[in-house]
Design a protein around this motif. Structure first.
Motif, PDB file in Angstrom:
ATOM      1  N   ARG A 182       0.830  -1.203   0.000  1.00  0.00           N
ATOM      2  CA  ARG A 182       0.000   0.000   0.000  1.00  0.00           C
ATOM      3  C   ARG A 182       0.870   1.261   0.000  1.00  0.00           C
ATOM      4  O   ARG A 182       2.002   1.237   0.463  1.00  0.00           O
ATOM      5  N   CYS A 183       0.277   2.344  -0.499  1.00  0.00           N
ATOM      6  CA  CYS A 183       0.951   3.634  -0.404  1.00  0.00           C
ATOM      7  C   CYS A 183       0.792   4.126   1.025  1.00  0.00           C
ATOM      8  O   CYS A 183      -0.246   3.906   1.650  1.00  0.00           O
ATOM      9  N   GLU A 185      -2.334   4.719   5.466  1.00  0.00           N
ATOM     10  CA  GLU A 185      -2.539   4.355   4.071  1.00  0.00           C
ATOM     11  C   GLU A 185      -3.130   5.531   3.307  1.00  0.00           C
ATOM     12  O   GLU A 185      -4.021   6.215   3.801  1.00  0.00           O
ATOM     13  N   ILE A 186      -2.602   5.767   2.100  1.00  0.00           N
ATOM     14  CA  ILE A 186      -3.186   6.802   1.252  1.00  0.00           C
ATOM     15  C   ILE A 186      -3.498   6.204  -0.110  1.00  0.00           C
ATOM     16  O   ILE A 186      -2.996   5.146  -0.469  1.00  0.00           O
ATOM     17  N   GLU A 187      -4.322   6.902  -0.870  1.00  0.00           N
ATOM     18  CA  GLU A 187      -4.685   6.454  -2.211  1.00  0.00           C
ATOM     19  C   GLU A 187      -3.482   6.582  -3.137  1.00  0.00           C
ATOM     20  O   GLU A 187      -2.607   7.426  -2.927  1.00  0.00           O
ATOM     21  N   GLU A 203      -2.947  10.105  -4.435  1.00  0.00           N
ATOM     22  CA  GLU A 203      -2.290  11.028  -3.509  1.00  0.00           C
ATOM     23  C   GLU A 203      -0.783  10.839  -3.543  1.00  0.00           C
ATOM     24  O   GLU A 203      -0.006  11.795  -3.564  1.00  0.00           O
ATOM     25  N   PRO A 231      -2.537  -1.214  -5.182  1.00  0.00           N
ATOM     26  CA  PRO A 231      -1.854  -0.210  -5.997  1.00  0.00           C
ATOM     27  C   PRO A 231      -0.419  -0.588  -6.383  1.00  0.00           C
ATOM     28  O   PRO A 231       0.296   0.276  -6.874  1.00  0.00           O
TER      29      PRO A 231
END
Lengths: 171, 903
Positions: free
Chosen positions: B281-282, B293-295, B298, B635
Motif C-alpha cells: 500500500r501507499c 494508508e493513502i490512495e 495522492e 496499488p
C-alpha cells in the motif's frame, strides 16, 4: 373427413392410456444411484477426507468450473486447502468423477439445486464434503499409495513389502 | 557429417555423435532415461533401444542402445521396428514393477519423464502382481523432498550431483535391487546446485519442497520468460504463478548463459515475491507516527510535486531494471541522480566496464567458460558471488579428461569411458582467494591471501607472462600454464571489494594477449543489474548525494528499490534521511520493507521482477528482457509506470511515455545503450499465426471457478498492452523469436526434457537464436592495455575489513525468501587464530564493530590473513569502511540460536 375422424380417435384413445406426468414434488421420481446430479466430496472408510488435491478433476472439467489448492497436513496426508465448484457453470458431465483416482468426487442423484442468486451456486469445500463414502464403501487411496502417512508407514500399504535394509549386503 | 537413415527418414548427423542425440536433434520421439544432454551417455537404462541394420539387404537387424551407438555414414536404424518397440515396452514394465501408486500425490505428476516414457512405450496394464519394494526416505533439508519408492535407478541424480556438480554427500548405496540414492544419514544436501535434482530426476524422487507446500500442477502454472534476480549471471528462468502467487522457479534453457542448470539461490530465492513484508500500500506519516494508508493518486501527487524542481535527489538501484532507473533519472535530472551503489562499489563496477571496453581480453559467455583449459581465479569466491559460474568452472577442469579421451579415440559423450580413462586428471585451475572456496578441491594450486596480496601476486603473474621474473615461483608456474593453454580464462570480480585485484586480472589477460594468446576475461559484479545501472550512469555518487541531503543542499529524496543502509555508512544515512525528513520528503518506492522504508515519510509499493517487465544487464554485458508473469494487486505497480505518470502529470515532454517500449526507446538514446531497443521484441510482436503468446498453458484449469467466490461473473481477461504475451490460454507458442515462449511442452513430452524440441540441435541454441544482446563488445585490434600495480599504504591500527559473500544470505532479496532463510546461516566475523586470541575471543563469541554498531559471531579460520577480518555480507553487514577498523569482543552478544532458545 376420414382424416378428422382419425384424429378424434387418436386423441380419445389417450383417455385410456397410463398418465406419464409425475406430480413432482409431491411425487418423487426414481433416480438411479449412477444418476449425474449434484457433486459431493466423500470420505475414506476411516472418516477422513478422500480428496488428495491432485487437480485431475479440475483439468478434465470441460466447463473449467473446479478450482482447488493443494496443501499438506502434519500427518502427511494431502488435502485441498480450498475446493470450489461453480455449479452455475457445471454441465453435470461426470468427467470429474471418472478422472478422480481416489473416488473422492462423486455425482449424486440430486438435482434440486435451483437458486435465485447465481452466486449461491458457488459451492466451497464445506458445502461439498459429505460424511460418508458414497458409492465406493471399501476404497481407501492412502492404503494403496506408496507415500507414508501417519498410521500407515512405508511397507504397510496393500501389496507392499516392508522397507528394505539398504545396508544388507547378502546377494 | 554423415547421412543416416532412421525409419526411412534420411538425415545428416555429425559423424561420431551418438544416435540418440542425433535423433533428438531431428526432433524425433525416442524414449530415454539415463542420458542427459549435459551428462552424456552411460547406457544404463536400456530405454533407447533401436534396431540397427547391417546394410540395405538386412531385414532382421540387431538391437542396439541408441545412446551408445556412434553415427556412421550410411547406417540404417529403426525406432519403430516391433523388436525395438517391444523391448522398450518390456523395459518400462520392469521399471514400473515397484513404482508406487503415487501419481495423484506426486509433485512430478503432469511433468514426469517416467509418465511420458511409459505412455510413449505403450505400457498401460499392470501384469506384475507381486509385492512392491519399499524404501525409507530421508530429510534432505529445506529445499529438496525425498521419496525413494519412486526411483527407477537411472543414476542421473548421482551423476549430476557427484560427477557434474562436485557434491560429496549424495551417493548410490546398496546392491542389486536394494539400490538407494541418498545421504549416509538425514541432513541438508550440501551442494549449492542440489535444486537441479528436481529437474534432473526423471521421476518424483527429488521434489521441490517449498513448491510442494503450495503446489499446483505444471499445466496450471502461468509463466513468461524471466531473468533470475539473484546475482549478476542473469540465468534465464521460468517462474510459475497460480492464484496470484509465485509458486516455483524452473530453469529456462539458454544456450549461452545457464544451459540446463540453475543454482539454489535462484531456484529457491524468489519466494520474497509472496513475502509477508512486501509493501502493498501507499503510505504517509508525520514525524514518528505509524504509516497511514493513502490512495495511489495522492502518492502520485507527491511524486509529481518532487518531479519539477531541482531540490531533490534520486537514488536508483542495481536491483531495479534499467528502465526503472532511467525513469527516475529522467524525473529528477541526471545531475541529481545516483545509481545507488556504495561509492566504493561504483568505482569497481566502472572499472569492470573500462576493462571490458579496453580489450584486455575476450569477454566469454557464462557457458563458454566450460571450454577453458586453464583458469586463473583472482580474489573472487565465485561459488558465493555468482554461483552458476562455479558450476561452469567445474566443467572447465574436465577439459583435460576430454583431451585424453580424444587421444584414446573415446567418444566424448561416453561419460563413463571418458571419466574412467582420465583417472581424475584435471585441467589446471589456479585459485587465489581470501578464504577457502568451493572450487579449492579441483584447483591445481590454491593460495589464501588478503586482497592486496592477491593483486600483487596477480601482477607478478602478469610480469611472468611477459617474461620478467623467476620461473621457479608459483607465479612463474601459473604464467607458464596460462601461456601454454589453448583457451586460457581469467576470472575476477568485485566480490572482495578491491579494484586492484581486477586490475591485476586485466594485467594478466593483456600480458597474455601481448604474448599472442587469446585469453578470456570475465569479471563478476554482485547484483543482477550492477552493470546496467553502471552503464546508465548518473551524476552523483551515493556519499555525495547523502551529504547533499545532510547539508540541506537538497531537501527531498526519492529512493528506488534500494536499502541505503546496505550501501553507505549507516550514521551518514541516518543523518541524511533525518535532515530530509525534517526539511522535505523521503519518498521510498520499494517492493519490500527495509530499514530505509522504515525511515521514509512516503511509501510507494512497486512491482517485483515477476510482476513487471524490464531489462537487466548481466556480468558479461548482456542485456536481457524479463517479462511480467502475473499482475500485482493494485496499488502495486511497476516503478517505471509510477515515475512515468508523475513525469507526465508534471508536464514533462520528455516523459510522455505511453508504453514500456517508448521508455526503452528513450532510454536507448543514451550513449552506450543504443542496442537496448533490439534486446527483445516489442509489444507488437506476434508469435505463430500472428497471435499473442499465452501465459497460461492450453490445459490451464478452473477458469470459471477460481474467482467465483469473489464474483460469480467471470472477470474480463486483462489485456497486456506492454508485451506480446496474453493473460490467458489464448494464442500460440512459437514463432520467429525462440525465447518468446512461456512454457516448454511438446505432444508426448510434458516434462522439461521437451526443450530439445525447441533447440536447433541438442544442447545448442534455441531455434531463432539465443536471447539477449551484448551492450558492448571489447575493442578488437587495439594494442592490449597494460595495467600497472598502484601503490597502497597498509599501515595503522585495527583490522582491514574484507567482505565475504554467501550464496544464501548475501543477496538482499533472496535472503528474504523463507526457504533460503532456513538454509542460510547467521552473520559471521572471520578472524585468524592469532587475532582472535589478541581480542580474547573464542569461536562463537561476539565480535563488535563500533563503527558499524553491529556484532556477529566469530569464526576462526587460519586461512584469514593476520590483521584482516572477513565480514559476511548480509542483513548485519552491508556497507564496509575501507580503512582499518577497530574490532572488539562483545560480551553482551547472543547468537540468534541462543535468542530463539531463550524464547
Amino acid at each position: 373427413m376420414w382424416s378428422q375422424l382419425r384424429t378424434l380417435w387418436e386423441v380419445l384413445k389417450h383417455t385410456f392410456s397410463r398418465i406419464e406426468t409425475v406430480e413432482y414434488p409431491d411425487e418423487m421420481p426414481y433416480l438411479a444411484p449412477r444418476y449425474r446430479g449434484r457433486i459431493v466430496l466423500t470420505r475414506d472408510p476411516d472418516g477422513d477426507e478422500r480428496c488428495v488435491a491432485c487437480n485431475l478433476c479440475s483439468v478434465v472439467c470441460p466447463a473449467d468450473c473446479i478450482a482447488l489448492q493443494k496443501t499438506t497436513r502434519e500427518d502427511g496426508r494431502l488435502f485441498p486447502e480450498f475446493f470450489r465448484i461453480n455449479f452455475s457453470r457445471c454441465v453435470m458431465c461426470g468427467m470429474c468423477e471418472e478422472a478422480c483416482p481416489t473416488y473422492a468426487i462423486q455425482l449424486t442423484p440430486d438435482f434440486e439445486m435451483a437458486e435465485f442468486n447465481r452466486a449461491n451456486l458457488v459451492y466451497e469445500k464445506e458445502h461439498l464434503l459429505i460424511d460418508g463414502v458414497g458409492k465406493y464403501p471399501e476404497y481407501s487411496f492412502w492404503h494403496v499409495a506408496g507415500k507414508a502417512i501417519e498410521g500407515k508407514d512405508k511397507g504397510e500399504a496393500i501389496n507392499e513389502a516392508p522397507p528394505l535394509d539398504v545396508r544388507e549386503l547378502l546377494p | 557429417m554423415a547421412r543416416i537413415e532412421v525409419d526411412g527418414i534420411v538425415f545428416e548427423a555429425r559423424e561420431g555423435e551418438n544416435l540418440l542425440q542425433a535423433c533428438l536433434s531431428q526432433h524425433l520421439d525416442l524414449p530415454y532415461f539415463c542420458w542427459h544432454p549435459s551428462l552424456g551417455s552411460v547406457g544404463a537404462c536400456r530405454q533407447c533401444a533401436v534396431i540397427q541394420y547391417d546394410d540395405e539387404e538386412d531385414e532382421r537387424g540387431r538391437l542396439v542402445m541408441a545412446c551408445m551407438t556412434p553415427v556412421q555414414e550410411g547406417a540404417r536404424f529403426s525406432v519403430d521396428a516391433p523388436g525395438a518397440a517391444g523391448f522398450r515396452a518390456s523395459v518400462i514394465e520392469w521399471l514400473m514393477e515397484n513404482h508406487p501408486h503415487d501419481c495423484p500425490v506426486c509433485e512430478e505428476g503432469g511433468e514426469c519423464h517416467l509418465q511420458d516414457m511409459t505412455v510413449m512405450s505403450g505400457h498401460t496394464t499392470r501384469r506384475f502382481h507381486g509385492r512392491k519394494k519399499t524404501w525409507r526416505n530421508q530429510d534432505l533439508g529445506p529445499f529438496i523432498g525425498h521419496e525413494m519408492n519412486r526411483c527407477i535407478t537411472c543414476y542421473r541424480c548421482t551423476r549430476f550431483y557427484h560427477d557434474y556438480a562436485g557434491g560429496k554427500d549424495l551417493q548410490a548405496f546398496g546392491s542389486r535391487s536394494r539400490m538407494y540414492f541418498g545421504r549416509t544419514a538425514d541432513g541438508v544436501l550440501e551442494s549449492e546446485f542440489a535444486g537441479n535434482l528436481v529437474e534432473v530426476c526423471p521421476t518424483g524422487v527429488f521434489t521441490d519442497k517449498p513448491f510442494s507446500q503450495s503446489y499446483s500442477r505444471k499445466w496450471d502454472l502461468g509463466s513468461a520468460p524471466s531473468i533470475c534476480p539473484g546475482c549478476a549471471v542473469g540465468c534465464n528462468i521460468s517462474p510459475g504463478e497460480r492464484f496470484g502467487r509465485l509458486k516455483r522457479i524452473h530453469n529456462r534453457y539458454h544456450g549461452e548463459v545457464n544451459g540446463y542448470f540453475l543454482c539454489d539461490r535462484g531456484r529457491f530465492g524468489s519466494h520474497f515475491v509472496n513475502a509477508e513484508n512486501r509493501l502493498r500500500r501507499c503510505g504517509v506519516r508525520v514525524g514518528d507516527e505509524e504509516f497511514q494508508e493513502i490512495e495511489g493518486l495522492e502518492a502520485l501527487a507527491v511524486l509529481t510535486d518532487l518531479a519539477g524542481g531541482g531540490n531533490v535527489v534520486g537514488i536508483g538501484s542495481p536491483r531495479a531494471s534499467i528502465e526503472d532507473n532511467f525513469a527516475l533519472m529522467q524525473l529528477v535530472g541526471e545531475d541529481q541522480f545516483c545509481a545507488g551503489f556504495s561509492s566504493d562499489e561504483a568505482v569497481l563496477n566502472e572499472l569492470i566496464v573500462d576493462i571490458y571496453r579496453s580489450g584486455a581480453g575476450r569477454v566469454p559467455t557464462p557457458l563458454e567458460i566450460e571450454n577453458s583449459d586453464a583458469v586463473l581465479v583472482l580474489g573472487e569466491d565465485v561459488l558465493n558471488s555468482a554461483p552458476r559460474l562455479a558450476l561452469s568452472l567445474r566443467q572447465s577442469v574436465r577439459n583435460e579428461s576430454l583431451r585424453l579421451a580424444e587421444g584414446a579415440r573415446i567418444p566424448l559423450w561416453q561419460d563413463a569411458g571418458v571419466r574412467g580413462h582420465a583417472q581424475g586428471a584435471l585441467s589446471e585451475l589456479f585459485s587465489l582467494t581470501v578464504l577457502p572456496t568451493g572450487l579449492d578441491d579441483i584447483a591445481a594450486h590454491v593460495e589464501h591471501l588478503p586482497p592486496e596480496q592477491i593483486a600483487r601476486h596477480g601482477h607478478a603473474i602478469a610480469q611472468a607472462v611477459a617474461g620478467v621474473g623467476a620461473e621457479e615461483s608459483a607465479s612463474g608456474r601459473i604464467a607458464a600454464a596460462l601461456k601454454s593453454a589453448k583457451r586460457p580464462l581469467i576470472v575476477s570480480g568485485t566480490g572482495c571489494g578491491d579494484g586492484e585485484v581486477m586490475r591485476a586480472a586485466a594485467a594478466v589477460s593483456s600480458a597474455l594477449r601481448h604474448a599472442g594468446s587469446d585469453p578470456a576475461l570475465l569479471l563478476t559484479a554482485l547484483e543482477v543489474n550492477s552493470l546496467g545501472a553502471t552503464l546508465l550512469g548518473g551524476g552523483l555518487g551515493l556519499d555525495e548525494a547523502l551529504k547533499r541531503l545532510k547539508n540541506g543542499a537538497a531537501d527531498n529524496v526519492i529512493v528506488l528499490e534500494n536499502d541505503l543502509y546496505r550501501r553507505a555508512d549507516p550514521s551518514l544515512v541516518d543523518a541524511a534521511l533525518e535532515a530530509s525528513r525534517r526539511n522535505g520528503r523521503v519518498l521510498v518506492a520499494d517492493l519490500i520493507e527495509t530499514r530505509t522504508t522504515a525511515n521514509a515519510t512516503h511509501l510507494i509499493p512497486v512491482a517485483a521482477y515477476a510482476e513487471t517487465l524490464g531489462t537487466f544487464v548481466n556480468l558479461e554485458g548482456r542485456a536481457q528482457r524479463f517479462y511480467q508473469v502475473f499482475e500485482p494487486r493494485a496499488p502495486v505497480t511497476s516503478a517505471w509506470q509510477w515515475l512515468g505518470e508523475a513525469g507526465r502529470a508534471a508536464g514533462r515532454n520528455d516523459m510522455r511515455w505511453q508504453h514500456f517500449d517508448t521508455v526503452v526507446e528513450t532510454c536507448a538514446s543514451r550513449p552506450g545503450l543504443e542496442a537496448l531497443r533490439e534486446v527483445a521484441p516489442g509489444a507488437d510482436y506476434r508469435g505463430a499465426g500472428g497471435l499473442r503468446i499465452p501465459r497460461e498453458t492450453h490445459r490451464a484449469s478452473g477458469r470459471t471457478a477460481r474467482n467465483a467466490h469473489i464474483d460469480v461473473h467471470e472477470r474480463k481477461t486483462p489485456v497486456d498492452t506492454e508485451s506480446p504475451f496474453s493473460f490467458s490460454m489464448e494464442g500460440a507458442q512459437g514463432g520467429a523469436v525462440g525465447s518468446a515462449r512461456s512454457a516448454v511442452w511438446a505432444p508426448g513430452w510434458n516434462s522439461n526434457q521437451s526443450v530439445f524440441k525447441f533447440q536447433d540441435e541438442v544442447g545448442g541454441a534455441l531455434i531463432g537464436g539465443s536471447s539477449g544482446i551484448r551492450l558492448f563488445e571489447p575493442a578488437h585490434g587495439v594494442p592490449a592495455p597494460s595495467y600497472a600495480m598502484s601503490q597502497t599504504s597498509d599501515e595503522g591500527e585495527g583490522f582491514r575489513l574484507i567482505p565475504l559473500h554467501r550464496i544464501f544470505g548475501s543477496d538482499e532479496l533472496s535472503a528474504m525468501s523463507p526457504p533460503v532463510v532456513e538454509r542460510g546461516g547467521a552473520a559471521e566475523v572471520v578472524l585468524n587464530r592469532a587475532d582472535a586470541g589478541r581480542l580474547g575471543a573464542r569461536e562463537g563469541d561476539g565480535i563488535r564493530c563500533d563503527l558499524l554498531s553491529a556484532s556477529a559471531a566469530l569464526r576462526v579460520d587460519d586461512a584469514m590473513a593476520v590483521g584482516h577480518a572477513g565480514l559476511v555480507v548480509g542483513e548485519t553487514f552491508g556497507w564496509l569502511p575501507r580503512g582499518r577498523v577497530v574490532l572488539s569482543r562483545d560480551p553482551d552478544f547472543r547468537s540468534s540460536q541462543e535468542l530463539i532458545a531463550r524464547e
